[in-house]
Design an enzyme around this catalytic site. Sequence first.
Site, mmCIF file in Angstrom:
data_model
loop_
_atom_site.group_PDB
_atom_site.id
_atom_site.type_symbol
_atom_site.label_atom_id
_atom_site.label_comp_id
_atom_site.label_asym_id
_atom_site.label_seq_id
_atom_site.Cartn_x
_atom_site.Cartn_y
_atom_site.Cartn_z
ATOM 1 N N ASP A 1 -70.734 -7.026 71.139
ATOM 2 C CA ASP A 1 -70.505 -5.924 72.081
ATOM 3 C C ASP A 1 -71.673 -5.578 73.024
ATOM 4 O OD1 ASP A 1 -68.845 -5.928 69.909
ATOM 5 O OD2 ASP A 1 -69.152 -3.829 69.396
HETATM 6 C C1 FRU Z 1 -66.790 -4.442 67.645
HETATM 7 C C2 FRU Z 1 -67.661 -4.050 66.452
HETATM 8 C C3 FRU Z 1 -68.020 -2.582 66.502
HETATM 9 C C4 FRU Z 1 -69.282 -2.531 65.703
HETATM 10 C C5 FRU Z 1 -69.940 -3.818 66.096
HETATM 11 C C6 FRU Z 1 -70.745 -4.454 64.997
HETATM 12 O O1 FRU Z 1 -66.899 -5.790 67.946
HETATM 13 O O2 FRU Z 1 -67.027 -4.366 65.247
HETATM 14 O O3 FRU Z 1 -67.011 -1.749 65.992
HETATM 15 O O4 FRU Z 1 -70.070 -1.433 66.022
HETATM 16 O O5 FRU Z 1 -68.909 -4.702 66.477
HETATM 17 O O6 FRU Z 1 -71.389 -5.597 65.456
#
Ligand code: FRU
Length: 592
Positions: free
Chosen positions: A164
């Site tokens: 992300d």
């Molecule tokens: C989305 C997610 C978020 C989390 C992050 C962990 O891709 O699962 O919900 O904060 O990635 O890497």
Amino acid sequence: MGAVPEFLLRKLVVPGSLKSAGQGFLFEINNTFVPVNLLRFNLRADGQDIPSEQVTIIHPGVQSVTGAQVTPQQPFELPVNTPMRIEVAAPPPQKELTIQAETREAGLLQFSIPTHSGIDDQPRFAGLRNFFRRLPYYPRIIKARLDPQRPKAHFAAPAHWLNDPNGLIYWKGRYHLFYQFNPFGAVWGNMHWGHASSPDLLHWQHMPIAMAPDPGGADAGGCFSGCAVDDAGKATFLYTAVWPECQCLAVGEGDDLKSLHKHPTPIIPAPPSGLEVEGFRDPCVWRQDGEWRMVIGSGLRGVGGAILLYRSADLRAWEYLGILCQGDIHQKEPLWTGTMWECPSFFPQGDRWVLIVSACHSDGALYTLYLTGQYADNRFTPDDPARLVDFGAGGCYYAPQTFLDESNRRVIIGWLREARSPAEMTRAGWSGAMSLPRLLSLGADGSLRSAPIDKVDTLRGTRERLDQPGQISTLHGPSLEARFTLPTHCDQWTGVEVITDAFAQPLRIGYDPDRGVLLADCRAAGGLLSEAPLDLAVEDRTPIRIFLDGSVLEVFAGDRIALAARYYLTTPSQARLRSVGLAAIDLWETVV
Ligand code: FRU
């Protein structure tokens, strides 16, 4: 299957994850091989069986079972590349921990890991240990830079795993992109915040890692996703720490936000009491009526995805206001919205409010969807059912974040997931890319529109025009942009084919009149088939834009359809375009 060597099985245990916790200990396992069903799961500490009811397997945000509950009648699914946390209410082993996992697919898997050098809970040595674990990163940066599949116009980490986008902010004349980053490998885990900055959202400069989990701290298990706000001149970041999930704060230091200074304790230590939540993460914060508001992604067990709303005067003390909006796991049409909503983005656009969430369920990510509607009295009431933000198959476009650019326009950047296996990602030494920044707007019908920011045109280099049927471009990959309009009447497949010497079957991007869809078929190069409904009667003069970039494909039909996909040509630099049924295609080399 005694055939799996023990040294390979040991790789299931996430390095550095074994820690003492209270009276017991915990560790993580990450299955990077193939999905398996556990029929039994037992642990032994220094040769002594640990009672299975003292062992808890936690699929974070999804389910948790004790070892005793794992039986051939009730197997526990161990998906690929999804770290599971194992909590053990027993003293940690002095010498070795033995893991016995009976699986339906691979029989009994048994292996031991030595623990005699001590359980990994000593913050003093964490820095040094991490330094050594991170060493392979540097040669991999060079390898990744030479990889023609690594995109040029789309941001990717220097090497290793990225997911992300986080903390997007325009700050002191530059854009800052933080991102979920694993500095130890090309698979998910050990979440840090990577960092890059840019003058224009297109040319990125890599910066040092901005945030790392603190051994012994609330974020010892990882610094998960979060956002950035301007708190009276201080760039302030709100993010989720794990495990358990709680919300934390950090303040950016220096104009270049090179490092983030963490607030000592979580600002929201736990989900609201009385709610049975599945997941509690990814804060999104904005200013409203002279105070701060925050939404957090969650799910209500047995009910569906949910967004929790909070308010604060100072970003540090928060009051829970209730559920802003929730989904329904039983409603499958027109779009199933999953069991939990990750990475919410909530903002006003035109005369409505927009909620973007990444819907997931126990097997992982589904896709990114949006709702537009009315926001009043701490509730968001959608006007229409949820729709897709991007039509790429397999949830390629996931966990996007929106922010305001220097001209106060709403821009969105999403994570483009790989379509290849963890083993292939590890071989490549890198994983994940960001989408091109897209400008958001609202259609008169309440639909969310998106198209690449205008400045993307500045990446256009040498131009070519294909105006003969079947003509093949002399321009070639790895990074190209193409633009064309579809004819008013199409009764045959019409579009472009991406051909290379190495591949007999081309990739195809264009209009399929039989199905009435704009499609991107990347199946000839290890990718997927993506389709978006396109009504030629409405869209006949709409420009179709295609960005091919190493292994990233983005396709846009005006601002109505956005579609991101991945493909893996062995020689992307030899990729050329062939026109099929089009009067003309304009083509540019992409130069970054
Ligand atoms: C989305 C997610 C978020 C989390 C992050 C962990 O891709 O699962 O919900 O904060 O990635 O890497």
